[in-house]
Scaffold this active site. Structure first.
Site, PDB file in Angstrom:
ATOM      1  N   ASP A 161       0.941  -1.112  -0.060  1.00  5.41           N
ATOM      2  CA  ASP A 161      -0.149   0.016  -0.157  1.00  5.41           C
ATOM      3  C   ASP A 161       1.117   1.217   0.113  1.00  5.41           C
ATOM      4  O   ASP A 161       2.172   0.961   0.065  1.00  5.41           O
ATOM      5  CB  ASP A 161      -0.991  -0.112   1.104  1.00  5.41           C
TER       6      ASP A 161
HETATM    7  C1  NOJ Z   1      -4.054   3.867   0.213  1.00  5.79           C
HETATM    8  C2  NOJ Z   1      -5.151   2.758   0.424  1.00  5.79           C
HETATM    9  O1  NOJ Z   1      -5.398   2.407   1.475  1.00  5.79           O
HETATM   10  C3  NOJ Z   1      -5.423   2.151  -0.773  1.00  5.79           C
HETATM   11  O2  NOJ Z   1      -6.617   1.462  -0.740  1.00  5.79           O
HETATM   12  C4  NOJ Z   1      -5.241   2.806  -2.075  1.00  5.79           C
HETATM   13  O3  NOJ Z   1      -5.504   1.872  -3.249  1.00  5.79           O
HETATM   14  C5  NOJ Z   1      -3.895   3.399  -2.547  1.00  5.79           C
HETATM   15  N1  NOJ Z   1      -3.600   4.356  -1.184  1.00  5.79           N
HETATM   16  C6  NOJ Z   1      -3.645   4.016  -3.782  1.00  5.79           C
HETATM   17  O4  NOJ Z   1      -4.386   5.307  -3.865  1.00  5.79           O
END
Ligand code: NOJ
Length: 753
Positions: free
Chosen positions: A294
């Site tokens: 993430d």
């Molecule tokens: C952080 C988020 O937790 C995740 O769900 C998301 O896909 C990513 N950022 C990318 O934007």
């Protein structure tokens, strides 16, 4: 020499020289070879820096996380040229994506295509209901269809990869991200996740689908006190039985990619959890796809106190089986050193790179890097009338009718005067959440527009704000609302919170209806007119104070592009609501987390109303029961359950149990019912929940019609995982329940021998 012969000789000589000069096609560029052969060849040509590049994902557009250490656009393009970026997120549109693809293909040494990723969570330009709402439809084919349309639109805009579905169990309405999931049930969550994976991905053999990404692996939904990015700390039985099943179902449905969570498991940040990735995901589940971190989750291991610095973080992540690094740039900076020092094996690196390249080959990007880049198609495919009408149907199926006293709803054509009150009804800015890709709320149908279009000219619809968007109100606003309401036959009040309060980084300590709106409702109640509360919110809110003030409550979530039209369809009875909530509505914030599949405790409350309450597991100030249970939702008609039967009252392992029940539509409208089947294992080596959903069927019955619904139960339904993840099927007594929700059920016993 005759002229003709000389001509032939010359032609032959020229062709021979030309042929000799043609470079042989490199094996990895040869479409006639297998993907395996091509990947192997390409890896053999890559430097360690280029390998690190394939594992480096950078943000290329709007930031969906902290901008910390972002190298800036110029530096990123330089890195693309140097083959140091394998994927970019948040770049959208054919023009933008193909410009970067051109650099990767034509200016980098090996010409490896780029993967473009985006959070396509509930639509790209046509916005569908948020996943939580959509899940309340219990309509799996519709859910699959919605994802396929989102994919079709995004793919037409140059996107290859969506970061969805989120498979985290949502037990806590304080957590803003419950909007992205399918609620609190592991079994149903798995079915929804699998449908969404199928919808997004199709067979991945065309240019109209996206790679799906299961997230956030694993257990991120358990964040303590609902606060985003917070600790998770739960038992192994909870991991196996509650948190893992939805991810597993999505893996089994063929999801090509998966994302690490921001959380920790057994004290280890999950990006560095070898137990979770190497042991469970890869070894046990056989996942062959790509894993992406993430946003910054590799380097966040430092802040958690698990890694010393970025280099240590990269090492821990890669050795745990993690692969692509979203935005923290630890891999691109430190992989060459780590390999040289023997801290990360080349084998681990090659496996991660192989999985990345395989996906690019699978999508056909080596042979057609611009296959998702057709500007004509982009213009044609987005926000079409057809997509909008599917979104409207999805939206009305997502609405949950929570209360309907004195048959206030549906509003019949005999009603000629309606008052619509509530600033949100006329605020397009507040209709949508953050995850809307290229959706534009200005193109959406507001509640006010939808209700006017749905009821005028047969009825007159007046409008007043009643409160301010910022959560305040004034005597003037309330007075104006009451005046308009006094002239109406039915009062419609749009209450709730802004769509902007849903999603990542939107934790709320007090997910309730703002005080100003309660004040407004109290004033409106004095008119004595029936009040319909239209609740718009990206999560269940505490509705305990609202409940006695209104005749009807319609939970409308965040419904997307067709919000107003769908709400009007339901209020007017053009569509009979059939949604059932997939998250429990708490009675008070202090009850959270509250969910139907809880455990009984050693001192449960007595089941008889006059039973002894002392020394029992209870609150002194509120009931234990939530306001609305999981699976609950009303219809304009009634469904009567009768003749609940089991094919046998006992059976042995390997057998099949059939549970059947008759359902009669005993009301005055045609309608749909979600018939639910639950079980309870009364005594087991590991305590089991008071109820577990094991099946459901959504049926359509005409007024007066009757149908028999059957459920088949096998070993699978009666088994559970122990703390070590071993499947257990233990003899003993089970309760089998059927019902219209998780609370209103009928019960029979079954003994497993
Ligand atoms: C952080 C988020 O937790 C995740 O769900 C998301 O896909 C990513 N950022 C990318 O934007």
């Amino acid at each position: 020499m005759p002229k003709k012969l000389a001509f032939y000789l010359l032609t032959f000589a020229v062709s021979f020289v030309a042929l000799a000069q043609t470079k042989p096609i490199l094996p990895y560029k040869n479409p006639k070879l297998s993907v395996e052969e091509r990947v192997k060849d390409l890896i053999s040509r890559m430097t360690i820096e280029e390998k690190a590049g394939q594992l480096n994902q950078l943000n290329g557009g709007e930031f969906t996380g902290p901008a910390k250490n972002d190298p800036g656009q110029m530096a990123k393009m330089k890195q693309v040229k140097e083959g140091k970026v394998g994927s970019m997120l948040n770049v959208t549109g054919v023009v933008e994506t193909s410009a970067i693809q051109k650099i990767a293909m034509e200016e980098s040494r090996l010409g490896i295509p780029m993967l473009f990723a985006l959070d396509v969570i509930h639509g790209y330009s046509t916005i569908f209901p948020i996943p939580l709402a959509e899940a309340c439809s219990w309509d799996l084919p519709a859910i699959e269809k919605n994802s396929s349309i989102a994919a079709k639109e995004a793919a037409a805009a140059g996107i290859h990869w969506t970061f969805a579905p989120m498979c985290d169990i949502g037990n806590d309405i304080r957590w803003g991200r419950v909007m992205e999931g399918a609620g609190e049930d592991p079994y149903y969550g798995g079915l929804v996740a699998a449908s969404r994976v199928r919808g997004f991905q199709g067979k991945l053999d065309d240019d109209a689908h996206l790679l799906a990404c299961i997230k956030h692996f694993a257990g991120y939904g358990a964040v303590e006190s609902g606060r985003e990015y917070n600790l998770t700390d739960f038992s192994r039985p909870a991991l196996w039985n509650k948190y893992l099943p939805p991810y597993k179902a999505a893996v089994d449905a063929g999801a090509a990619t998966l994302m690490n969570g921001f959380n920790v498991l057994d004290g280890v940040p999950v990006s560095g959890s070898s137990f979770l990735i190497n042991d469970i995901l890869k070894a046990r589940w056989g996942f062959k796809g790509l894993l992406v971190s993430d946003w910054g989750s590799f380097s966040e291991m430092i802040s958690w106190g698990h890694a010393e610095d970025d280099k240590d973080a990269a090492m821990k992540a890669l050795n745990a089986g993690s692969m692509m690094d979203m935005q923290s740039q630890t891999v691109i900076r430190f992989l060459p050193e780590l390999v040289k020092e023997g801290k990360v094996s080349m084998q681990a690196v090659d496996e991660a790179v192989m999985r990345t390249l395989e996906i690019k080959f699978r999508l056909g990007l080596f042979d057609q890097p611009y296959k998702f880049s057709n500007p004509e198609r982009e213009k044609k495919m987005l926000f079409t009338q057809e997509n909008r009408s599917i979104a409207r149907d999805a939206a009305r199926k997502s609405i949950v009718l929570l209360k309907n006293e004195k048959q206030t709803l549906p509003i019949l054509p005999t009603v000629k005067k309606l008052a619509l009150i509530g600033a949100f009804a006329d605020s397009k800015d507040d209709m949508f959440d953050f995850w809307i890709a290229k959706g534009e709320s200005k193109n959406a149908v507001s509640v006010l527009e939808g209700i006017k279009a749905g009821f005028e000219p047969n009825a007159v619809v007046s409008f007043s704000k009643g409160y301010n968007i910022d959560g305040t109100t004034s005597e003037i606003l309330i007075k104006e609302a009451v005046e308009k309401a006094s002239l109406a036959e039915v009062i419609l009040v749009n209450i709730g919170i802004s769509g902007k309060m849903a999603g990542e980084d939107r934790a709320l300590a007090n997910p309730a209806i703002p005080e100003a709106q309660i004040q407004l409702l109290k004033a409106l109640q004095k008119t004595g007119k029936p009040i319909v509360a239209i609740v718009t919110s990206g999560r269940p809110l505490i509705l305990t104070e609202v409940q006695p003030l209104v005749s009807s409550i319609v939970q409308c979530w965040i419904l997307g592009t067709e919000t107003g039209s769908a709400i009007a369809d339901v209020l007017s009875g053009q569509f009979n609501p059939s949604g059932k909530t997939v998250m429990t509505f708490p009675y008070a914030v202090g009850q959270i987390p509250v969910y139907y599949n809880h455990f009984k405790t050693g001192r449960p409350l007595p089941s008889e109303p006059d039973g002894d309450m002392s020394w029992k597991s209870r609150y002194r100030d509120i009931p234990n029961e939530p306001l609305y249970p999981f699976g609950y939702g009303l219809s304009y008609t009634n469904f009567t359950y009768s003749d609940f039967k089991l094919s046998s009252s006992s059976g042995s392992k390997g057998g099949t149990l059939i549970a059947s029940v008759n359902i009669t539509n005993s009301g005055n409208f045609d309608g749909e019912e979600v018939v639910q089947l639950y079980i309870r294992d009364l005594a087991a080596s590991i305590i089991r929940p008071v109820k577990e959903l094991k099946g459901f069927q959504k049926i359509k019955l005409k007024k007066g019609e009757k149908s028999t619904v059957q459920f088949t139960l096998t070993d699978n339904e009666f088994s559970f995982f122990n703390a070590d993840g071993m499947t257990k099927l233990e003899p003993g007594r089970f309760h089998i329940f059927v019902g219209t929700d998780s609370k209103n059920t009928q019960k029979l016993d079954f003994d497993l021998k």
